[in-house]
Design a protein around this motif. Sequence first.
Motif, PDB file in Angstrom:
ATOM      1  N   LEU A  63       0.860  -1.065   0.108  1.00 57.13           N
ATOM      2  CA  LEU A  63      -0.112  -0.150   0.021  1.00 57.13           C
ATOM      3  C   LEU A  63       0.921   1.268  -0.156  1.00 57.13           C
ATOM      4  O   LEU A  63       0.635   2.218  -0.821  1.00 57.13           O
ATOM      5  CB  LEU A  63      -0.875  -0.026   1.274  1.00 57.13           C
ATOM      6  CG  LEU A  63      -1.812   1.326   1.449  1.00 57.13           C
ATOM      7  CD1 LEU A  63      -2.933   1.280   0.180  1.00 57.13           C
ATOM      8  CD2 LEU A  63      -2.534   1.090   2.777  1.00 57.13           C
ATOM      9  N   SER A  64       2.018   1.383   0.628  1.00 61.30           N
ATOM     10  CA  SER A  64       2.723   2.422   0.849  1.00 61.30           C
ATOM     11  C   SER A  64       3.679   2.562  -0.248  1.00 61.30           C
ATOM     12  O   SER A  64       3.896   3.787  -0.864  1.00 61.30           O
ATOM     13  CB  SER A  64       4.003   2.289   1.965  1.00 61.30           C
ATOM     14  OG  SER A  64       3.405   2.154   3.248  1.00 61.30           O
ATOM     15  N   GLU A  65       3.958   1.535  -1.030  1.00 64.07           N
ATOM     16  CA  GLU A  65       4.614   1.839  -2.464  1.00 64.07           C
ATOM     17  C   GLU A  65       3.494   2.086  -3.554  1.00 64.07           C
ATOM     18  O   GLU A  65       3.932   2.917  -4.372  1.00 64.07           O
ATOM     19  CB  GLU A  65       5.299   0.437  -2.890  1.00 64.07           C
ATOM     20  CG  GLU A  65       6.389   0.076  -2.037  1.00 64.07           C
ATOM     21  CD  GLU A  65       6.870  -1.387  -1.989  1.00 64.07           C
ATOM     22  OE1 GLU A  65       6.262  -1.974  -2.863  1.00 64.07           O
ATOM     23  OE2 GLU A  65       7.697  -1.834  -1.224  1.00 64.07           O
ATOM     24  N   SER A  66       2.505   1.548  -3.600  1.00 62.91           N
ATOM     25  CA  SER A  66       1.541   2.071  -4.577  1.00 62.91           C
ATOM     26  C   SER A  66       0.914   3.393  -4.272  1.00 62.91           C
ATOM     27  O   SER A  66       0.336   4.122  -5.369  1.00 62.91           O
ATOM     28  CB  SER A  66       0.234   0.996  -4.801  1.00 62.91           C
ATOM     29  OG  SER A  66      -0.369   0.835  -3.545  1.00 62.91           O
ATOM     30  N   LEU A  70      -0.740   8.705   0.050  1.00 61.36           N
ATOM     31  CA  LEU A  70      -2.008   8.604   1.009  1.00 61.36           C
ATOM     32  C   LEU A  70      -1.280   8.560   2.256  1.00 61.36           C
ATOM     33  O   LEU A  70      -1.705   8.978   3.272  1.00 61.36           O
ATOM     34  CB  LEU A  70      -2.420   7.241   0.442  1.00 61.36           C
ATOM     35  CG  LEU A  70      -3.735   7.304   1.063  1.00 61.36           C
ATOM     36  CD1 LEU A  70      -4.976   8.021   0.993  1.00 61.36           C
ATOM     37  CD2 LEU A  70      -4.530   5.686   0.875  1.00 61.36           C
ATOM     38  N   VAL A  71      -0.282   7.447   2.455  1.00 65.49           N
ATOM     39  CA  VAL A  71       0.138   7.276   3.863  1.00 65.49           C
ATOM     40  C   VAL A  71       1.456   6.253   3.736  1.00 65.49           C
ATOM     41  O   VAL A  71       1.685   5.559   2.871  1.00 65.49           O
ATOM     42  CB  VAL A  71      -0.888   6.362   4.481  1.00 65.49           C
ATOM     43  CG1 VAL A  71      -1.181   4.953   3.864  1.00 65.49           C
ATOM     44  CG2 VAL A  71      -0.617   6.115   6.358  1.00 65.49           C
ATOM     45  N   SER A  72       2.232   6.768   4.651  1.00 64.19           N
ATOM     46  CA  SER A  72       3.453   5.765   4.954  1.00 64.19           C
ATOM     47  C   SER A  72       3.793   5.383   6.079  1.00 64.19           C
ATOM     48  O   SER A  72       3.350   5.936   7.194  1.00 64.19           O
ATOM     49  CB  SER A  72       4.740   6.490   4.212  1.00 64.19           C
ATOM     50  OG  SER A  72       5.018   7.490   5.036  1.00 64.19           O
ATOM     51  N   PHE A  73       4.297   4.067   6.370  1.00 63.95           N
ATOM     52  CA  PHE A  73       4.457   3.514   7.680  1.00 63.95           C
ATOM     53  C   PHE A  73       5.867   3.206   8.259  1.00 63.95           C
ATOM     54  O   PHE A  73       6.576   3.029   7.310  1.00 63.95           O
ATOM     55  CB  PHE A  73       3.586   2.107   7.848  1.00 63.95           C
ATOM     56  CG  PHE A  73       2.203   2.404   7.817  1.00 63.95           C
ATOM     57  CD1 PHE A  73       1.406   2.850   8.644  1.00 63.95           C
ATOM     58  CD2 PHE A  73       1.535   2.149   6.382  1.00 63.95           C
ATOM     59  CE1 PHE A  73       0.175   2.657   8.452  1.00 63.95           C
ATOM     60  CE2 PHE A  73       0.209   2.195   5.923  1.00 63.95           C
ATOM     61  CZ  PHE A  73      -0.497   2.784   7.291  1.00 63.95           C
ATOM     62  N   ASP A  74       6.346   3.149   9.604  1.00 65.40           N
ATOM     63  CA  ASP A  74       7.531   2.658   9.848  1.00 65.40           C
ATOM     64  C   ASP A  74       7.436   1.107   9.894  1.00 65.40           C
ATOM     65  O   ASP A  74       7.256   0.425  10.911  1.00 65.40           O
ATOM     66  CB  ASP A  74       7.937   3.370  11.036  1.00 65.40           C
ATOM     67  CG  ASP A  74       9.182   2.774  11.642  1.00 65.40           C
ATOM     68  OD1 ASP A  74       9.926   2.006  11.071  1.00 65.40           O
ATOM     69  OD2 ASP A  74       9.751   3.529  12.471  1.00 65.40           O
ATOM     70  N   LEU A  75       7.379   0.480   8.764  1.00 68.83           N
ATOM     71  CA  LEU A  75       7.384  -0.807   8.555  1.00 68.83           C
ATOM     72  C   LEU A  75       8.630  -1.667   9.344  1.00 68.83           C
ATOM     73  O   LEU A  75       8.217  -2.845   9.759  1.00 68.83           O
ATOM     74  CB  LEU A  75       7.004  -1.111   7.113  1.00 68.83           C
ATOM     75  CG  LEU A  75       5.713  -0.643   6.790  1.00 68.83           C
ATOM     76  CD1 LEU A  75       5.476  -0.744   5.146  1.00 68.83           C
ATOM     77  CD2 LEU A  75       4.608  -1.635   7.461  1.00 68.83           C
ATOM     78  N   ALA A  76       9.816  -1.305   9.072  1.00 71.59           N
ATOM     79  CA  ALA A  76      10.852  -1.907   9.772  1.00 71.59           C
ATOM     80  C   ALA A  76      10.461  -2.052  11.275  1.00 71.59           C
ATOM     81  O   ALA A  76      10.660  -3.171  11.963  1.00 71.59           O
ATOM     82  CB  ALA A  76      12.095  -1.021   9.601  1.00 71.59           C
ATOM     83  N   ALA A 113       1.898   4.774  11.739  1.00 68.19           N
ATOM     84  CA  ALA A 113       1.887   5.646  10.559  1.00 68.19           C
ATOM     85  C   ALA A 113       2.870   6.787  10.730  1.00 68.19           C
ATOM     86  O   ALA A 113       3.002   7.468  11.933  1.00 68.19           O
ATOM     87  CB  ALA A 113       0.454   6.332  10.464  1.00 68.19           C
ATOM     88  N   GLN A 114       3.333   7.353   9.492  1.00 69.48           N
ATOM     89  CA  GLN A 114       4.422   8.606   9.777  1.00 69.48           C
ATOM     90  C   GLN A 114       3.654   9.859   9.313  1.00 69.48           C
ATOM     91  O   GLN A 114       2.703   9.579   8.566  1.00 69.48           O
ATOM     92  CB  GLN A 114       5.613   8.193   8.624  1.00 69.48           C
ATOM     93  CG  GLN A 114       6.336   7.001   9.557  1.00 69.48           C
ATOM     94  CD  GLN A 114       7.410   6.920   8.396  1.00 69.48           C
ATOM     95  OE1 GLN A 114       7.241   6.641   7.130  1.00 69.48           O
ATOM     96  NE2 GLN A 114       8.494   6.442   8.757  1.00 69.48           N
TER      97      GLN A 114
END
Length: 312
Positions: A63-66, A70-76, A113-114
């Motif tokens: 989702l963050s890549e596409s 819209l939104v990005s997360f601290d997925l690490a 969420a960032q």
Amino acid sequence: MKGPLFYSKILLFGEYGIIKDSKGLSIPYNFYKGALKTEDNLSGEAKASNASLLRFAHYLETLSESKPQLVSFDLAAMKADVAAGMYFDSSIPQGYGVGSSGALVAAIYDKYAQDKITVLENLTREKLLALKTIFGEMESFFHGKSSGLDPLNSYLSLPILINSKDNIESTSIPSQNAEGKGAVFLLDSGSTGETAPMVQLFMEQMKNEGFRQMIKNQFVKHTDACVEDFVNGNIKSLFGNLKQLSHVVLDHFKPMIPAKFHELWKQGIETNDYYLKLCGSGGGGYILGFTEDFDKAQKALKGHRLEVVYNF
């Protein structure tokens, strides 16, 4: 480690209708709640939740890549926490129409969420819509297509008034009357319901012109009237509109009502002791009930588990 609590929700009005731009009213229900927790040795439900969170993290990566705008997360951080034994500890029953996946989505957004929109800032309509869109995309992981309302309600813990798809606002509802005889209650159907197949069924029916007309001229009309009445505290008018709405649902949404409740549904309309409506997508889980006299409703629904949500 234990994260903040996120509550279940009840969509009082608007199920299915909000897909077609009816009004809606959603309220937090603090009886059920969930929080992110971490433990070393996971088993049972916690282990299943942990595995599901890992799949969810991969989904959020896509989702963050596409949709980076819209939104990005601290997925690490999220993946590290999942590896360390994080799970969602929740008392919210799944498949009951009270927003179990919504609370989880709210918890993950809150933690990872960032540049997140916080509850403390001035929540303009733009910000509410932005949150709703983000949550809709996130929750789609759980059941195909999501309006984003359940997580929004859980995240804000405020009643939300849906005026139309692009017009939502937090609202206040008349305070409860603890001494009141009237009540909104949950009726346990004794089985779970799945959202995706029910929504699919509804979308299939929407291809039929007659069904579309009924939604527009009856279902949406009565739903809108119920929302207005409830928010403004017009109880007498509310029950008149609820009776109509309950009737429309019984006539046109039978597959969404567990078969053993068809008769009880009809009985409520005929006796005026209570009126039933869908809670969420139906098919099982909870059924929502409204009554002007809870004692009467309890007697009429003897043998069924009722939970009061709100007193008039």
